[in-house]
Write a protein that holds these residues in place. Structure first.
Motif, PDB file in Angstrom:
ATOM      1  N   GLU A 176       0.833  -1.209   0.000  1.00 21.25           N
ATOM      2  CA  GLU A 176       0.000   0.000   0.000  1.00 21.25           C
ATOM      3  C   GLU A 176       0.866   1.257   0.000  1.00 21.25           C
ATOM      4  OE1 GLU A 176      -3.096   2.481   2.848  1.00 21.25           O
ATOM      5  OE2 GLU A 176      -2.437   0.474   3.450  1.00 21.25           O
ATOM      6  N   PHE A 177       1.946   1.250   0.788  1.00 17.61           N
ATOM      7  CA  PHE A 177       2.834   2.407   0.826  1.00 17.61           C
ATOM      8  C   PHE A 177       3.553   2.562  -0.510  1.00 17.61           C
ATOM      9  CE2 PHE A 177       3.626   3.346   5.589  1.00 17.61           C
ATOM     10  CZ  PHE A 177       2.270   3.208   5.854  1.00 17.61           C
ATOM     11  N   ALA A 178       3.959   1.447  -1.116  1.00 27.60           N
ATOM     12  CA  ALA A 178       4.643   1.508  -2.415  1.00 27.60           C
ATOM     13  C   ALA A 178       3.741   2.140  -3.468  1.00 27.60           C
ATOM     14  CB  ALA A 178       5.067   0.109  -2.853  1.00 27.60           C
ATOM     15  N   VAL A 179       2.467   1.780  -3.476  1.00 28.28           N
ATOM     16  CA  VAL A 179       1.517   2.342  -4.445  1.00 28.28           C
ATOM     17  C   VAL A 179       1.353   3.841  -4.216  1.00 28.28           C
ATOM     18  CG1 VAL A 179      -0.874   2.309  -5.242  1.00 28.28           C
ATOM     19  CG2 VAL A 179       0.310   0.157  -4.744  1.00 28.28           C
ATOM     20  N   ARG A 180       1.158   4.241  -2.980  1.00 25.26           N
ATOM     21  CA  ARG A 180       0.927   5.647  -2.682  1.00 25.26           C
ATOM     22  C   ARG A 180       2.157   6.499  -2.969  1.00 25.26           C
ATOM     23  NH1 ARG A 180      -1.973   5.646   3.125  1.00 25.26           N
ATOM     24  NH2 ARG A 180      -1.909   7.899   2.764  1.00 25.26           N
ATOM     25  N   LEU A 181       3.354   5.980  -2.667  1.00 26.08           N
ATOM     26  CA  LEU A 181       4.567   6.728  -2.954  1.00 26.08           C
ATOM     27  C   LEU A 181       4.821   6.834  -4.453  1.00 26.08           C
ATOM     28  CD1 LEU A 181       7.014   5.439  -0.191  1.00 26.08           C
ATOM     29  CD2 LEU A 181       5.928   7.676  -0.333  1.00 26.08           C
ATOM     30  N   THR A 182       4.386   5.839  -5.204  1.00 25.01           N
ATOM     31  CA  THR A 182       4.585   5.857  -6.657  1.00 25.01           C
ATOM     32  C   THR A 182       3.623   6.824  -7.340  1.00 25.01           C
ATOM     33  OG1 THR A 182       5.304   3.547  -6.605  1.00 25.01           O
ATOM     34  CG2 THR A 182       4.631   4.435  -8.744  1.00 25.01           C
ATOM     35  N   VAL A 183       2.375   6.819  -6.904  1.00 26.87           N
ATOM     36  CA  VAL A 183       1.328   7.561  -7.607  1.00 26.87           C
ATOM     37  C   VAL A 183       1.122   8.966  -7.044  1.00 26.87           C
ATOM     38  CG1 VAL A 183      -1.128   7.538  -8.236  1.00 26.87           C
ATOM     39  CG2 VAL A 183       0.171   5.399  -8.180  1.00 26.87           C
ATOM     40  N   TRP A 184       1.287   9.132  -5.738  1.00 23.49           N
ATOM     41  CA  TRP A 184       0.837  10.356  -5.090  1.00 23.49           C
ATOM     42  C   TRP A 184       1.949  11.156  -4.419  1.00 23.49           C
ATOM     43  CZ3 TRP A 184      -3.832  11.541  -6.541  1.00 23.49           C
ATOM     44  CH2 TRP A 184      -4.742  10.528  -6.850  1.00 23.49           C
ATOM     45  N   THR A 185       3.204  10.911  -4.758  1.00 26.49           N
ATOM     46  CA  THR A 185       4.312  11.616  -4.112  1.00 26.49           C
ATOM     47  C   THR A 185       5.084  12.446  -5.125  1.00 26.49           C
ATOM     48  OG1 THR A 185       4.550   9.940  -2.382  1.00 26.49           O
ATOM     49  CG2 THR A 185       6.453  11.340  -2.799  1.00 26.49           C
ATOM     50  N   PRO A 186       5.289  13.746  -4.877  1.00 27.82           N
ATOM     51  CA  PRO A 186       6.014  14.609  -5.824  1.00 27.82           C
ATOM     52  C   PRO A 186       7.527  14.534  -5.680  1.00 27.82           C
ATOM     53  CG  PRO A 186       5.196  15.915  -4.000  1.00 27.82           C
ATOM     54  CD  PRO A 186       4.682  14.508  -3.778  1.00 27.82           C
ATOM     55  N   TYR A 198      11.037  11.120   5.326  1.00 30.13           N
ATOM     56  CA  TYR A 198       9.619  11.408   5.201  1.00 30.13           C
ATOM     57  C   TYR A 198       9.291  11.895   3.790  1.00 30.13           C
ATOM     58  CZ  TYR A 198       9.342  11.218  10.323  1.00 30.13           C
ATOM     59  OH  TYR A 198       9.394  10.812  11.633  1.00 30.13           O
ATOM     60  N   TRP A 199       8.115  11.449   3.290  1.00 28.72           N
ATOM     61  CA  TRP A 199       7.569  11.932   2.026  1.00 28.72           C
ATOM     62  C   TRP A 199       6.113  12.338   2.250  1.00 28.72           C
ATOM     63  CZ3 TRP A 199      10.492   7.368   2.089  1.00 28.72           C
ATOM     64  CH2 TRP A 199      11.651   7.349   1.306  1.00 28.72           C
ATOM     65  N   MET A 200       5.656  13.314   1.468  1.00 26.61           N
ATOM     66  CA  MET A 200       4.255  13.720   1.492  1.00 26.61           C
ATOM     67  C   MET A 200       3.487  12.954   0.424  1.00 26.61           C
ATOM     68  SD  MET A 200       1.920  15.808   2.714  1.00 26.61           S
ATOM     69  CE  MET A 200       2.822  17.150   3.484  1.00 26.61           C
ATOM     70  N   THR A 201       2.302  12.472   0.755  1.00 25.90           N
ATOM     71  CA  THR A 201       1.426  11.882  -0.252  1.00 25.90           C
ATOM     72  C   THR A 201       0.093  12.622  -0.239  1.00 25.90           C
ATOM     73  OG1 THR A 201       0.395  10.232   1.200  1.00 25.90           O
ATOM     74  CG2 THR A 201       2.474   9.621   0.161  1.00 25.90           C
ATOM     75  N   SER A 202      -0.564  12.648  -1.397  1.00 28.33           N
ATOM     76  CA  SER A 202      -1.800  13.425  -1.526  1.00 28.33           C
ATOM     77  C   SER A 202      -2.987  12.553  -1.913  1.00 28.33           C
ATOM     78  CB  SER A 202      -1.614  14.527  -2.587  1.00 28.33           C
ATOM     79  OG  SER A 202      -1.229  13.954  -3.832  1.00 28.33           O
ATOM     80  N   ARG A 204      -6.382  11.037  -1.551  1.00 28.41           N
ATOM     81  CA  ARG A 204      -7.575  11.432  -0.806  1.00 28.41           C
ATOM     82  C   ARG A 204      -7.284  12.682   0.032  1.00 28.41           C
ATOM     83  NH1 ARG A 204      -7.041   6.047  -0.710  1.00 28.41           N
ATOM     84  NH2 ARG A 204      -6.084   6.041   1.354  1.00 28.41           N
ATOM     85  N   ALA A 205      -6.769  12.524   1.245  1.00 28.61           N
ATOM     86  CA  ALA A 205      -6.318  13.652   2.055  1.00 28.61           C
ATOM     87  C   ALA A 205      -4.801  13.549   2.206  1.00 28.61           C
ATOM     88  CB  ALA A 205      -6.995  13.617   3.428  1.00 28.61           C
ATOM     89  N   TYR A 206      -4.159  14.678   2.479  1.00 33.38           N
ATOM     90  CA  TYR A 206      -2.711  14.670   2.618  1.00 33.38           C
ATOM     91  C   TYR A 206      -2.278  13.864   3.848  1.00 33.38           C
ATOM     92  CZ  TYR A 206      -1.955  18.193  -0.981  1.00 33.38           C
ATOM     93  OH  TYR A 206      -1.869  18.853  -2.183  1.00 33.38           O
ATOM     94  N   SER A 207      -1.203  13.122   3.699  1.00 34.17           N
ATOM     95  CA  SER A 207      -0.601  12.424   4.829  1.00 34.17           C
ATOM     96  C   SER A 207       0.895  12.310   4.589  1.00 34.17           C
ATOM     97  CB  SER A 207      -1.223  11.035   5.021  1.00 34.17           C
ATOM     98  OG  SER A 207      -0.959  10.216   3.897  1.00 34.17           O
ATOM     99  N   VAL A 208       1.624  11.908   5.620  1.00 37.76           N
ATOM    100  CA  VAL A 208       3.077  11.826   5.558  1.00 37.76           C
ATOM    101  C   VAL A 208       3.497  10.382   5.782  1.00 37.76           C
ATOM    102  CG1 VAL A 208       5.240  12.653   6.568  1.00 37.76           C
ATOM    103  CG2 VAL A 208       3.270  14.197   6.412  1.00 37.76           C
ATOM    104  N   MET A 209       4.327   9.862   4.870  1.00 30.92           N
ATOM    105  CA  MET A 209       4.878   8.517   4.995  1.00 30.92           C
ATOM    106  C   MET A 209       6.292   8.616   5.570  1.00 30.92           C
ATOM    107  SD  MET A 209       2.546   6.462   3.457  1.00 30.92           S
ATOM    108  CE  MET A 209       1.359   7.462   4.329  1.00 30.92           C
ATOM    109  N   GLY A 210       6.579   7.837   6.611  1.00 24.69           N
ATOM    110  CA  GLY A 210       7.893   7.866   7.233  1.00 24.69           C
ATOM    111  C   GLY A 210       8.553   6.506   7.223  1.00 24.69           C
ATOM    112  N   PHE A 211       9.861   6.469   6.891  1.00 22.68           N
ATOM    113  CA  PHE A 211      10.639   5.232   6.883  1.00 22.68           C
ATOM    114  C   PHE A 211      11.798   5.385   7.858  1.00 22.68           C
ATOM    115  CE2 PHE A 211      14.175   2.712   4.847  1.00 22.68           C
ATOM    116  CZ  PHE A 211      13.706   1.470   5.230  1.00 22.68           C
ATOM    117  N   ASP A 212      11.780   4.593   8.942  1.00 20.06           N
ATOM    118  CA  ASP A 212      12.844   4.613   9.938  1.00 20.06           C
ATOM    119  C   ASP A 212      14.011   3.790   9.405  1.00 20.06           C
ATOM    120  OD1 ASP A 212      14.519   3.909  12.200  1.00 20.06           O
ATOM    121  OD2 ASP A 212      12.901   4.607  13.490  1.00 20.06           O
TER     122      ASP A 212
END
Length: 353
Positions: A176-186, A198-202, A204-212
């Protein structure tokens, strides 16, 4: 020139670090000793970073704004074999991608010295992944998600400059994160002080994806006013805190900072009249007027739509102000970054020498 001709290179480089780039360029013409110092040594800069703008789809030149003189400079890119698209600043260079390749291929660029260097190809070729930069010395690059064939690549890869000349796998990631980062991340990313990218995804509503990076785990942080924002972007705040800049209908805009408890604290508010000039008063006007873009660092934030229009600038010590875009240039979509210019020809290759 007296003692100036025999100063050690390290001491002379420190003196040069207090000069703006145009003054360093003039100093390079003084003698061979100064020329060698400016080309081979690069002390930590003391001046404000420049705004570097590249056409979003590549072009024959990029443009640099000197904040000290409030002056734009055109930097030809005719030395490049093909057009590039800006990804992120890396030290005092720019990380770019080749627009001629469907799969991600990265290049390190210094437009001031007209140098570029290809990074190795990914271990797993992919299209449009999220790219993150760890801006240390030497730097590292993270790639997550992306499309391959008819599906998505739920994998993370790391490139550490100067250590090994290849990409290494950091393991799988949630599909799910891979799809959102591919399609909805600038592709704008922030490596924060908590060790996460951290990356921003857009979606539906904006959210932030974080990878430790230490634990190699993923998490999602909800953006403030997530379902009301018309645009949003991540920036790095002082002490390497994660910041978010976003705007809503009516010219409303805010700079936030993420606290230790995953709560967002407002740092600055955009004056409504200034916000209305950049992204409009109504939702219809904002949609028709184009996408608001944001670039910033610990102390400064630039908001703009295109190259020919005015920009809104926030400096923590001075507040908000308007700045003219590049005159006599059409309203061209751009990608931008803040960068400390260097005239050192060794800078772009320092990690591999």
């Amino acid at each position: 020139m007296g003692m100036w001709a025999v100063l050690p290179l390290d001491l002379l480089a420190r003196v040069f670090s207090f000069l703006p780039p145009d003054s360093v360029a003039r100093a390079m013409a003084a003698c061979k000793h100064w020329l060698a110092c400016a080309r081979s040594r690069a002390a930590a800069p003391r001046h404000a970073p420049w705004l570097i703008a590249l056409p979003a789809r590549g072009g024959p030149a990029c443009f640099a704004h000197d904040p000290a003189l409030n002056r734009w400079h055109a930097l030809p890119l005719d030395f490049l074999p093909c057009p590039l698209r800006l990804v992120a600043p890396v030290g005092r260079s720019l990380l770019c991608r080749l627009t001629a390749s469907s799969d991600l291929r990265l290049v390190l660029l210094n437009p001031f010295t007209r140098q570029f260097r290809h990074l190795p190809d990914l271990a797993t070729p992919r299209r449009n992944p999220a790219v993150g930069v760890i801006d240390s010395s030497p730097f590292s690059v993270i790639v997550a998600g992306g499309a391959s064939g008819s599906g998505y690549e739920p994998k993370v890869e790391l490139y550490e400059d100067g250590r090994v000349d290849r990409w290494e796998s950091l393991g799988p990631m949630p599909v799910e994160f891979a799809v959102r980062l591919t399609v909805w991340t600038p592709n704008e990313s922030v490596h924060a002080g908590d060790g996460a990218m951290y990356w921003m995804t857009s979606a539906r509503a904006y959210s932030v994806m974080g990878f430790d990076l230490r634990r190699r785990t993923w998490r999602e942080v909800k953006a403030p006013m997530a379902d009301q924002l018309e645009w949003a972007a991540l920036v790095r705040r002082p002490n390497r805190k994660l910041g978010l800049v976003g705007g809503a209908v009516g010219g409303q805009g805010t700079v936030w900072e993420l606290t230790d408890k995953d709560a967002w604290a407002a740092v600055a508010e955009v004056p409504a009249k200034l916000g209305q000039r950049i992204w409009g008063c109504r939702k219809e006007a904002a949609a028709l007027g184009g996408v608001v873009r944001c670039v910033g660092d610990e102390r400064t934030v630039y908001l703009f739509k295109d190259f020919g229009s005015e920009m809104l600038v926030w400096e923590e010590e001075r507040g908000w102000r308007l700045m003219e875009g590049r005159r006599r240039v059409s309203s061209t979509p751009i990608k931008a970054a803040l960068l400390h210019p260097t005239l050192s020809v060794a800078e772009i290759f320092h990690a591999s020498m």
